[in-house]
Design a protein around this motif. Sequence first.
Motif, PDB file in Angstrom:
ATOM      1  N   THR A  98       0.826  -1.208   0.000  1.00  0.00           N
ATOM      2  CA  THR A  98       0.000   0.000   0.000  1.00  0.00           C
ATOM      3  C   THR A  98       0.866   1.266   0.000  1.00  0.00           C
ATOM      4  O   THR A  98       0.501   2.287   0.578  1.00  0.00           O
ATOM      5  CB  THR A  98      -0.942   0.005   1.219  1.00  0.00           C
ATOM      6  OG1 THR A  98      -0.177  -0.140   2.417  1.00  0.00           O
ATOM      7  CG2 THR A  98      -1.953  -1.134   1.127  1.00  0.00           C
ATOM      8  N   CYS A 124      -4.524  -0.291   6.540  1.00  0.00           N
ATOM      9  CA  CYS A 124      -4.667  -1.570   5.840  1.00  0.00           C
ATOM     10  C   CYS A 124      -3.377  -1.996   5.158  1.00  0.00           C
ATOM     11  O   CYS A 124      -2.683  -1.187   4.547  1.00  0.00           O
ATOM     12  CB  CYS A 124      -5.796  -1.473   4.808  1.00  0.00           C
ATOM     13  SG  CYS A 124      -6.130  -3.034   3.956  1.00  0.00           S
ATOM     14  N   GLN A 128      -3.340  -4.410   2.759  1.00  0.00           N
ATOM     15  CA  GLN A 128      -3.603  -5.066   1.473  1.00  0.00           C
ATOM     16  C   GLN A 128      -4.243  -4.183   0.415  1.00  0.00           C
ATOM     17  O   GLN A 128      -3.974  -4.340  -0.772  1.00  0.00           O
ATOM     18  CB  GLN A 128      -4.526  -6.277   1.687  1.00  0.00           C
ATOM     19  CG  GLN A 128      -3.980  -7.323   2.618  1.00  0.00           C
ATOM     20  CD  GLN A 128      -4.784  -8.596   2.615  1.00  0.00           C
ATOM     21  OE1 GLN A 128      -4.427  -9.560   1.942  1.00  0.00           O
ATOM     22  NE2 GLN A 128      -5.877  -8.632   3.355  1.00  0.00           N
ATOM     23  N   SER A 129      -5.110  -3.283   0.819  1.00  0.00           N
ATOM     24  CA  SER A 129      -5.951  -2.565  -0.122  1.00  0.00           C
ATOM     25  C   SER A 129      -5.659  -1.076  -0.099  1.00  0.00           C
ATOM     26  O   SER A 129      -5.273  -0.520   0.946  1.00  0.00           O
ATOM     27  CB  SER A 129      -7.429  -2.813   0.219  1.00  0.00           C
ATOM     28  OG  SER A 129      -8.272  -2.088  -0.630  1.00  0.00           O
ATOM     29  N   ASP A 165      -7.971   1.184  -1.966  1.00  0.00           N
ATOM     30  CA  ASP A 165      -9.195   1.945  -2.215  1.00  0.00           C
ATOM     31  C   ASP A 165     -10.045   2.013  -0.949  1.00  0.00           C
ATOM     32  O   ASP A 165     -10.300   3.084  -0.408  1.00  0.00           O
ATOM     33  CB  ASP A 165      -9.987   1.347  -3.388  1.00  0.00           C
ATOM     34  CG  ASP A 165     -10.268  -0.144  -3.223  1.00  0.00           C
ATOM     35  OD1 ASP A 165      -9.718  -0.769  -2.292  1.00  0.00           O
ATOM     36  OD2 ASP A 165     -11.053  -0.683  -4.029  1.00  0.00           O
ATOM     37  N   CYS A 199      -9.353  -3.406   3.744  1.00  0.00           N
ATOM     38  CA  CYS A 199      -9.883  -4.759   3.560  1.00  0.00           C
ATOM     39  C   CYS A 199     -10.710  -5.215   4.759  1.00  0.00           C
ATOM     40  O   CYS A 199     -11.664  -5.975   4.612  1.00  0.00           O
ATOM     41  CB  CYS A 199      -8.752  -5.750   3.284  1.00  0.00           C
ATOM     42  SG  CYS A 199      -7.708  -6.153   4.718  1.00  0.00           S
ATOM     43  N   HIS A 224     -14.091  -2.628   3.029  1.00  0.00           N
ATOM     44  CA  HIS A 224     -14.718  -3.518   2.056  1.00  0.00           C
ATOM     45  C   HIS A 224     -15.772  -4.407   2.702  1.00  0.00           C
ATOM     46  O   HIS A 224     -16.652  -4.927   2.011  1.00  0.00           O
ATOM     47  CB  HIS A 224     -13.658  -4.401   1.376  1.00  0.00           C
ATOM     48  CG  HIS A 224     -12.959  -3.733   0.226  1.00  0.00           C
ATOM     49  ND1 HIS A 224     -13.598  -3.423  -0.951  1.00  0.00           N
ATOM     50  CD2 HIS A 224     -11.674  -3.312   0.086  1.00  0.00           C
ATOM     51  CE1 HIS A 224     -12.733  -2.846  -1.786  1.00  0.00           C
ATOM     52  NE2 HIS A 224     -11.568  -2.766  -1.166  1.00  0.00           N
TER      53      HIS A 224
END
Length: 232
Positions: A42, A190, A192-193, A195, A198, A223
């Motif tokens: 990220t 986060c 992993q993500s 936008d 996660c 998410h």
Amino acid sequence: MREVTKAVVLLSGGMDSLVCAGIAKRDNDNIYFLHANYGQRTETKELDSFKKLTTYFKPVDTLNVNIDYLKKIGGNSLTDRNIKIHENQNIQEIPNTYVPFRNANLICIATSWAEVLGAQRIYIGAVEQDSSGYPDCRQSFYNSMNQAIELGTKDETKIEIVTPIIHLSKKEIVLLGTQLNLPFELSWSCYQSEDKACGKCDSCQLRIKAFKEAKIIDPINYHIDIDWSTHE
């Protein structure tokens, strides 16, 4: 005449570093922000958070360094996409998101800059209690790093590593940040993500748990659906 206090603040853009920066801003005359890109998943989002927090805090100066050799070294899931980030990690084990000796690398860079600036303090948002259990987040590690700085810098240089939240729980960090009126919406935790968070990685789970225990709704988007009315 009182000496002007200068502090270098390690600012990843995460929740802990945000609160650490808020404390540094409160307790020092001049602050300087240091951010590192090391090939983490990220990286783009963290850099974006850093830039937004720089606009918010208005430090005297910033330094953004590229230490992607940590990605070349590998051995962790943050920089190697072939290694799956574990969810629901066994708390007795060091997570595979541990980047070997990363914080030591960051402290060394911060020390070099602090010595040039004439800064007396280096702030890092390390958390030993209620965290992922990274070995380079222990109080004993920073005690030893302080000794190394004393031995490895000029005699007239006096630099201290400050770890203001190291003994706080994640809940206490959220509450302290709220008391300081800090913009949690600009932070990113986060792994992993980029936008929406996660909600499943170790860092997200710790953050969600902290906000729930503090009875505060986290202002970032996830998410997964989270019932903020339930508190652990």
